[in-house]
Structure formats: C-alpha cells, structure tokens
Scaffold this motif. Structure first.
Motif, PDB file in Angstrom:
ATOM      1  N   ASN A 168       0.858  -1.176   0.000  1.00  0.00           N
ATOM      2  CA  ASN A 168       0.000   0.000   0.000  1.00  0.00           C
ATOM      3  C   ASN A 168       0.897   1.229   0.000  1.00  0.00           C
ATOM      4  N   TYR A 169       0.841   1.996  -1.080  1.00  0.00           N
ATOM      5  CA  TYR A 169       1.794   3.093  -1.231  1.00  0.00           C
ATOM      6  C   TYR A 169       1.703   4.101  -0.100  1.00  0.00           C
ATOM      7  N   SER A 170       0.497   4.510   0.248  1.00  0.00           N
ATOM      8  CA  SER A 170       0.328   5.528   1.279  1.00  0.00           C
ATOM      9  C   SER A 170       0.890   5.063   2.619  1.00  0.00           C
ATOM     10  N   THR A 212      11.659   4.144  -5.919  1.00  0.00           N
ATOM     11  CA  THR A 212      10.902   5.345  -5.565  1.00  0.00           C
ATOM     12  C   THR A 212       9.512   5.297  -6.171  1.00  0.00           C
ATOM     13  N   VAL A 213       8.526   5.749  -5.400  1.00  0.00           N
ATOM     14  CA  VAL A 213       7.162   5.881  -5.905  1.00  0.00           C
ATOM     15  C   VAL A 213       6.698   7.319  -5.695  1.00  0.00           C
ATOM     16  N   ILE A 214       5.991   7.848  -6.693  1.00  0.00           N
ATOM     17  CA  ILE A 214       5.386   9.182  -6.610  1.00  0.00           C
ATOM     18  C   ILE A 214       3.898   9.019  -6.869  1.00  0.00           C
ATOM     19  N   ILE A 274      -7.927   4.405 -14.840  1.00  0.00           N
ATOM     20  CA  ILE A 274      -6.777   3.741 -14.229  1.00  0.00           C
ATOM     21  C   ILE A 274      -6.242   2.687 -15.190  1.00  0.00           C
ATOM     22  N   THR A 275      -5.102   2.103 -14.849  1.00  0.00           N
ATOM     23  CA  THR A 275      -4.629   0.909 -15.538  1.00  0.00           C
ATOM     24  C   THR A 275      -4.581  -0.222 -14.516  1.00  0.00           C
ATOM     25  N   THR A 276      -4.876  -1.411 -14.959  1.00  0.00           N
ATOM     26  CA  THR A 276      -4.950  -2.541 -14.026  1.00  0.00           C
ATOM     27  C   THR A 276      -3.570  -3.042 -13.622  1.00  0.00           C
ATOM     28  N   THR A 277      -2.569  -2.751 -14.430  1.00  0.00           N
ATOM     29  CA  THR A 277      -1.169  -2.999 -14.064  1.00  0.00           C
ATOM     30  C   THR A 277      -0.415  -1.677 -14.248  1.00  0.00           C
ATOM     31  N   ASN A 278       0.840  -1.658 -13.833  1.00  0.00           N
ATOM     32  CA  ASN A 278       1.610  -0.417 -13.968  1.00  0.00           C
ATOM     33  C   ASN A 278       3.030  -0.717 -14.432  1.00  0.00           C
ATOM     34  N   ASN A 279       3.117  -1.557 -15.470  1.00  0.00           N
ATOM     35  CA  ASN A 279       4.427  -1.944 -15.983  1.00  0.00           C
ATOM     36  C   ASN A 279       5.193  -0.761 -16.566  1.00  0.00           C
ATOM     37  N   ASN A 280       4.478   0.260 -17.026  1.00  0.00           N
ATOM     38  CA  ASN A 280       5.123   1.422 -17.631  1.00  0.00           C
ATOM     39  C   ASN A 280       5.429   2.525 -16.611  1.00  0.00           C
ATOM     40  N   ILE A 287       4.608  11.145 -20.953  1.00  0.00           N
ATOM     41  CA  ILE A 287       3.634  11.968 -20.235  1.00  0.00           C
ATOM     42  C   ILE A 287       2.984  11.136 -19.131  1.00  0.00           C
ATOM     43  N   THR A 288       2.707  11.751 -17.983  1.00  0.00           N
ATOM     44  CA  THR A 288       2.070  11.028 -16.883  1.00  0.00           C
ATOM     45  C   THR A 288       0.667  10.578 -17.285  1.00  0.00           C
ATOM     46  N   ASN A 289       0.275   9.369 -16.854  1.00  0.00           N
ATOM     47  CA  ASN A 289      -1.068   8.860 -17.163  1.00  0.00           C
ATOM     48  C   ASN A 289      -1.965   8.799 -15.925  1.00  0.00           C
ATOM     49  N   GLY A 290      -1.486   9.362 -14.803  1.00  0.00           N
ATOM     50  CA  GLY A 290      -2.291   9.399 -13.581  1.00  0.00           C
ATOM     51  C   GLY A 290      -2.024   8.268 -12.616  1.00  0.00           C
ATOM     52  N   MET A 291      -1.323   7.242 -13.063  1.00  0.00           N
ATOM     53  CA  MET A 291      -0.942   6.154 -12.169  1.00  0.00           C
ATOM     54  C   MET A 291       0.342   6.530 -11.426  1.00  0.00           C
TER      55      MET A 291
END
Length: 365
Positions: A168-170, A212-214, A274-280, A287-291
C-alpha cells in the motif's frame, strides 16, 4: 560550470565540501508556501550519517534562509539557503593531492578545471553538497503534500539482500518517512546493516538499488520527446554522484516478456481512468497517465575505500598506488534516499508549475 536544474522551477547549487559553506537557490517558486523549519531539520537528519554504517564526519547542518521567505511563507522571489561547514579534515587530502582516487572525479575535474579545482574532500563534487538539495527539497516536498502528492523511497536491494516490494503506497510512504535506514522489511534491514558493517571491517564498500514511488500526480504532465517525464527525472537523478542506472516501471524486465504482458490495460473506475497494471511506471509517451510513477536507481559502492588501489600521479603522469585516508561511508544508499526524494520533488514541481503556472502551489484563501 553549470549548476542549475529545472526549467520553470530552478535549483542552483554552490559551495565545496571543505569550504566555508554550501547552499542552494530556488527560483520560480510560488508565493505563500509555508516553510516549516522542523521539516527541514527532519529531512536533514535523514541524510546525516548514522552510526558505523556511515562516515564519521559529523556536521550539524546549521543553515540560514537569507532570502525569499518572510513570516514563515515564501515570497515568490529567489530563496537562498546557506549551510555552514564545520567538520573538515582537509589534511587528509593534502597528502594525496596529485593522486587520482579511483572511482572519483579527481582526474576528470583536473582535466576540466586545469588544476584550479578545490580538491579537498572532492570539492564541489562531494556528496556533502547534497545537504543543500535536501534543505531546499523539504520546502518543495511540503508544497507537494499540500496538493496530495507524496514521494517515498526504500532500499529495494543492498548487495545481494532484497527488501519486500511496495504494498500500500500511502502506508509504506508514511512508514518510511522517519526511517534513517529506509527498508520496509525489518528482517531485511537487519541483514543489510550487517552487510554494510562487514564491508567496513573489510575496508571495502557496497552499493544497492533504491526504488521510488510518486503518487497523486495528475495525468498530462511532461512532453512527448525531449522533455519527457523519464528524461527530466533521469537528469535530476544522475546529479546524485553514486547513481549509475535508472529504470521505470518494469524497466529492463520488459525484455523478458511479450507485449500482451507489458501493456497496461485501461479501465474506468468510479469516474477515474486507471490501468490494471503499472508496468510502464505511470508514464506513456513521456507523459504522466495518472498512475503512480515508479522508478529504480542503481547506486554504486562508495568509491572511497581503505584498500590499496592502483592509480596515476596526475602531475607526474606516472603510475602510482594510493591508500585513501579520511572519513568515508561504507555505503551511501541509505543516505542517498532523501536526496532522491528531494530531486524527484523538484522535478514534479517544475513540471506542475510549467503546466499550471507559477501560482500553482499558492494556498487558496
């Protein structure tokens, strides 16, 4: 010598490791941002050496904000932060002035600056300069948090020891926020600490990988070619002297899978795309896609080790040996974490101000 990062929000660095002071100038900042000195102190503590796994150089990082802040808020004019140096042992470097330390910038700096560079402790190339990045980054990170944007990093791997992946990122970002040794698994943290101490006993050093996660960035930031999110983050991260590689999302793992696995399927969920995975790694077409943005950095072992090494005498142009003295880190990965967070914050803020304007971070009354 160019020392400026950013296009809309800029960061300029100055000073040398054994000079009187180091510092940073922030320009292009929004007015009205709250400047919390307790937060600056907290972040500087996370960068500061801790115990035997770090250098024994102890700096108090006493700083002054000499412009750009009035009554606890940014004015919108350039912010200048100065941090005093107080624990220099310059004599440790005078003995080996003509010997290029392997893995350091000594020889490259000599070639660029014709011998006029400050060689003590690496001069302007020293990791000491990152304290100024962190002090300035504390202001930017606080501004991002007010907009719901959070950044966190952990040691994914140190030598051959791995931490668990982000969950959980948060929750994980909150857990890491006050850790001087940023590891999610307590068992992995103990093993990593032991591995650093072993390297120290062997007069050697170890490296690792920071992840790192943003979170919270809106979709649509970045440009499709030369100002892509990946290129801007990469430029900032390679300012950290020990960083030798970067990957986003699944990164080099993309080479081992097919397009059907690598692609991130889009879905609509509660009026949000959203995207169901976040491989990218939260980025498409630069450009950011919101994930969430995910990237990993390879951090090399500290080049300052106490083993005898082969080198050259720069002045005589002769082969020589060197045995380094002084106070050095057997590992810099844990201390680099808050520097990485700070530079990631600057990159995000630079893109946000570029898209939404200088007043983006100004509080709404």
């Amino acid at each position: 010598m160019k020392n400026i990062l950013g296009s809309n929000l800029t960061l300029t660095l100055f000073g040398e490791s054994h000079g009187e002071a180091i510092g940073a100038v922030i320009d292009g900042i929004s007015p009205g941002i709250k400047v919390d000195r307790n937060e600056i102190d907290r972040m500087l503590t996370l960068r500061r050496p801790a115990g035997l796994i770090s250098t024994q150089r102890k700096e108090q990082d006493e700083y002054s904000i000499v412009s750009g802040v009035f009554e606890g808020r940014t004015t919108g004019t350039p912010i200048c932060i100065i941090i005093q140096n107080s624990s220099q042992h310059s004599k440790d470097y005078s003995k080996t002035r003509s010997l290029a330390r392997p893995g350091h910038a000594d020889y490259a700096a000599y070639c660029k600056y014709h011998g006029y560079e400050d060689y003590r402790g690496g001069g302007h190339f020293s990791g000491r300069i990152t304290a100024a990045i962190v002090a300035a980054g504390a202001i930017i990170i606080s501004a991002l948090k007010a907009k719901g944007i959070e950044i966190g990093s952990h040691i994914l791997r140190l030598a051959d020891i791995c931490d668990r992946d982000f969950g959980n990122y948060s929750d994980d970002i909150k857990y890491l926020s006050d850790k001087t040794f940023p590891v999610l698994s307590k068992e992995a943290a103990e093993r990593m600490n032991a591995r650093i101490l072993k390297a120290r006993e062997e007069c050697d050093s170890v490296g690792g990988i920071l992840e790192t996660v943003i979170t919270g960035l809106p979709a649509g930031l970045g440009e499709p070619w030369f100002e892509s999110v990946e290129s801007k983050i990469s430029q900032a991260m390679f300012a950290v002297g020990g960083v030798k590689g970067i990957e986003f999302g699944k990164g080099f793992g993309m080479a081992d899978i097919c397009g059907s696995e690598a692609n991130d399927p889009f879905r609509a969920e509660n009026d949000k795309i959203i995207t169901t995975t976040n491989n990218n790694g939260g980025i498409n077409g630069g450009i950011t896609n919101g994930m969430p943005i995910i990237f990993r950095l390879a951090v090399k072992p500290t080049p300052s080790i106490y083993k005898k090494q082969e080198t050259i005498d720069i002045f005589k142009k002769e082969n020589a040996d060197i045995e380094i003295e002084g106070r050095h880190d057997p590992c810099i990965v844990h201390r680099a974490r808050i520097v990485v967070d700070s530079l990631a914050a600057f990159t995000c803020a630079d893109m946000l101000i570029g898209r939404y304007g200088t007043d983006y971070f100004t509080p709404e009354e």
